[in-house]
Design an enzyme around this catalytic site. Structure first.
Site, PDB file in Angstrom:
ATOM      1  N   SER A 266       0.834  -1.197   0.000  1.00  0.00           N
ATOM      2  CA  SER A 266       0.000   0.000   0.000  1.00  0.00           C
ATOM      3  C   SER A 266       0.870   1.248   0.000  1.00  0.00           C
ATOM      4  CB  SER A 266      -0.895   0.011   1.233  1.00  0.00           C
ATOM      5  OG  SER A 266      -0.110   0.330   2.365  1.00  0.00           O
ATOM      6  N   LYS A 267       0.204   2.350  -0.252  1.00  0.00           N
ATOM      7  CA  LYS A 267       0.871   3.643  -0.234  1.00  0.00           C
ATOM      8  C   LYS A 267       1.550   3.869   1.122  1.00  0.00           C
ATOM      9  CE  LYS A 267      -0.849   8.232   0.129  1.00  0.00           C
ATOM     10  NZ  LYS A 267       0.404   8.665   0.680  1.00  0.00           N
TER      11      LYS A 267
END
Ligand code: GLU
Length: 516
Positions: A266-267
Site C-alpha cells: 500500500s501507499k
C-alpha cells in the site's frame, strides 16, 4: 478463438494516482499483445462519479507514456475504431443491455433506498453476519421479483429511483478457466445479485466492462486478482446476454505484497519504508498530500519496467535484465506465479543500477550539466562543465552510485575543493614526514609535463620513495588531501581529472588547513 486477433485492454478507474500494481497490469497486457501482434487499448472506467479524482486520468496517460507502454487505441492515444473509450461517454449504450437481461428474466428492478440498504447492513452487522442481496434475500426486499408486476410498473411510471440487479440462480456451479489459476469453480449460492445499472443510469463496473469488452472485441481480460470473486457473476452476465462464446479469457494477476509478505503493498508501506509505490509524483488535489514517484526518484523507466515485469513473472531462466522488446518475446502467462509477489525495494534499486552501468556516459554528462553548474555555481566557460570533464567525472562516479542523480552530491569533490578533511584518517595517518611529502609531491606535479592517471601513480610512488615512505601508507592521506574524504572514486583517475594545477592548489590548501 485462436484465429481471432488478440485484443487486450488496460481499464483503470481514475480514482487517484495509478499504483505500481496497476502499471504492472498494463505492462502484462502490453507484453502479451505485442508478443502476439495484437492490439492493446486503454479504456477509462469512470462510471463511479463519486470516486472521480481530477488529474487522475492525465496521470495514467503520462505514466504509460513514461514507461513506454504505448496503447494503440484509447483515451490519450488517438482513440480508435471503438471510440469513445471513456465509459462516462458511453453511458447511453449500457441501459439496453440491462433491459435485455430484465426481459429475459435474468435481471430485475430494485427500489430499496440507500437508507434501507444501510439499515439492513447495520442489522446484519449487529447479528454478526454480513448482509447479501442475493437469491435468498431478494424475496423479502423491495424489488420486481417480490412485488407484483403492477406495483413495479407503477413505481417505475412514478419515476421512483431504482437500480437493476443481476438475478443469480441457486444451486449452480459456475466455472472459470483462468489463464493463471486454471479451472476455478464457484457455487452460485455464494454469488450476490450485483447491481448492473445504478439509479443515476450509470452502469456498474460489472455490466460496463462486459459490454465494452464485447463491443471492443477483447479476447483476453487481464486484471487484478481482486476481481476473481466477481468473476462468476461476470460469466453469468455473458451467458445471459448470449455472448458466452465471445467471452474473453480471464487472467487474474497475483497481488503485489509488502516487502515482508504480509498483505497488499500500500501507499502507507511506501511512506513508512521510504520507497515509491507510484510511477510519478502525485499531489492529492483535495488534501494536497504528496506521494513520491519512481520517475522523480531518478529511476530509469526501462529499469522500472524491467523490475515490474519480474513482480509475479519470471522468464524461466537466470536472465534478469530485459529490454521491453525482450520482455515481449519472453512473456507468457504460464510463467506468472499464482502466489502474491513480494516487493523488494532493494531489488528495485539494483535494477536501476544495472541500467546505469550500461547507460552512455556522454548522455548522463549532458543531463547533469545544468545541475552541476547550479549546485556548484560554475560559470559556463569553466572546464568543469566541458563535455570531456563531465564525461570523465561520470566514468569515475558510475560504479559508486545506483542513480545518476546521486552523482553531483557523491562526487562533489570533483567540482569543488574540500572545506573539511576526514579527521579520523588525518589522526591515524598524518605523520611527521607527511608535510614534507606533500610539499615534494606538489613540486613533482608542477614540473611534470603530462598528468595521466598513470603519471600520477608514478609521481606519487617516486616521491614516496625519495621521502622514505611506503606508497601504501600515503595513498589514503593523498585522497583526503584532494577530496576531504577517506573514500571515493578511483584516486589517480580523480587526480588526473582535476588536473595538475588544481591538485597542486588543493595540496597547498590542505597544508594550510591541516594543523598537525
Ligand atoms: N476498472 C477496473 C479497475 O480499475 C478494471 C478491472 C479490469 O481490468 O477489468 O480495477
Amino acid at each position: 478463438m485462436n484465429d481471432k486477433k488478440i485484443r487486450v485492454r488496460f481499464a483503470p478507474s481514475p480514482t487517484g494516482p495509478l499504483h505500481m500494481g496497476g502499471v504492472r497490469t498494463a505492462l502484462y497486457n502490453y507484453l502479451f499483445a505485442k508478443k502476439h501482434g495484437g492490439d492493446f487499448l486503454l479504456r477509462i472506467e469512470d462510471t463511479d462519479q463519486g470516486r472521480f479524482v481530477p488529474g487522475a486520468e492525465e496521470y495514467i496517460i503520462e505514466s504509460l507514456k513514461w514507461c513506454g507502454i504505448q496503447p494503440n487505441e484509447g483515451v490519450g492515444f488517438g482513440d480508435g475504431p471503438h471510440a469513445p473509450y471513456r465509459q462516462s461517454e458511453r453511458k447511453p449504450l449500457y441501459r439496453q443491455y440491462a433491459e435485455q437481461l430484465i426481459n429475459s428474466g435474468h435481471a430485475y428492478y430494485a427500489f430499496d433506498t440507500a437508507e434501507e440498504m444501510e439499515a439492513l447492513r447495520k442489522q446484519a452487522e449487529a447479528e454478526k453476519r454480513t448482509f447479501s442481496y442475493d437469491s435468498f434475500t431478494r424475496g423479502q426486499l423491495k424489488n420486481s421479483t417480490a412485488l407484483s408486476a403492477e406495483e413495479t410498473a407503477q413505481r417505475i411510471a412514478n419515476g421512483e429511483a431504482h437500480v437493476i440487479r443481476l438475478k443469480v440462480p441457486q444451486k449452480e456451479e459456475i466455472q472459470i478457466n483462468d489463464l493463471i489459476r486454471g479451472e476455478v469453480v464457484f457455487h452460485s449460492d455464494l454469488v450476490d445479485d450485483k447491481v448492473l445499472l445504478k439509479s443515476d443510469g450509470m452502469p456498474t463496473y460489472h455490466l460496463a466492462h462486459i459490454v465494452d469488452d464485447y463491443l471492443m472485441k477483447i479476447t483476453h481480460a487481464v486484471r487484478g486478482e481482486e476481481w476473481l470473486p466477481s468473476a462468476p457473476a461476470h460469466v453469468l452476465i455473458y451467458r445471459y446476454l448470449g455472448w458466452e462464446n465471445e467471452m474473453p479469457q480471464y487472467a487474474h494477476l497475483p497481488l503485489l505484497l509488502k516487502p515482508d509478505g504480509n498483505g497488499k503493498l500500500s501507499k502507507r508501506d511506501g511512506d513508512r519504508l521510504g520507497f515509491p509505490v507510484f510511477p510519478l509524483d502525485w499531489q492529492d488535489p483535495s488534501t494536497g498530500e504528496k506521494s513520491a514517484g519512481y520517475r522523480e526518484r531518478g529511476y530509469y523507466p526501462q529499469a522500472f519496467v524491467n523490475m515490474l515485469a519480474f513482480l509475479g513473472w519470471n522468464p524461466g531462466t537466470e536472465q534478469e535484465i530485459f529490454s521491453i522488446e525482450e520482455l515481449c518475446s519472453a512473456f507468457s502467462f504460464e510463467h506468472i506465479h499464482k502466489a502474491g509477489a513480494k516487493f523488494d525495494p532493494e531489488k528495485a534499486k539494483w535494477f536501476n543500477e544495472q541500467y546505469l552501468r550500461h547507460a552512455s556516459e556522454q548522455e548522463i554528462a549532458a543531463r547533469l550539466k545544468s545541475v552541476v553548474a547550479n549546485t556548484f555555481n560554475i560559470g559556463a566557460d569553466d572546464r568543469r562543465l566541458s563535455e570531456n570533464y563531465l564525461t570523465q567525472a561520470v566514468v569515475l562516479l558510475k560504479p559508486r552510485v545506483q542513480f545518476e542523480a546521486e552523482m553531483p552530491e557523491k562526487g562533489n569533490y570533483l567540482f569543488m575543493a574540500p572545506d573539511q578533511y576526514d579527521q579520523q584518517v588525518i589522526e591515524k595517518k598524518w605523520k611527521e614526514n607527511s608535510r614534507s611529502f606533500f610539499v615534494a609531491l606538489a613540486n613533482a606535479f608542477s614540473t611534470s609535463s603530462t598528468f595521466t592517471a598513470s603519471d600520477v601513480d608514478t609521481l606519487v610512488k617516486e616521491t614516496a620513495t625519495t621521502q622514505n615512505i611506503k606508497p601504501g601508507d600515503i595513498m589514503q592521506l593523498f585522497r583526503v588531501v584532494l577530496s576531504g574524504q577517506g573514500g571515493g572514486v578511483d584516486l589517480t583517475g580523480m587526480a588526473s581529472l582535476l588536473g595538475k594545477e588544481e591538485c597542486v592548489a588543493r595540496i597547498e590548501l590542505a597544508l594550510k588547513k591541516i594543523q598537525n
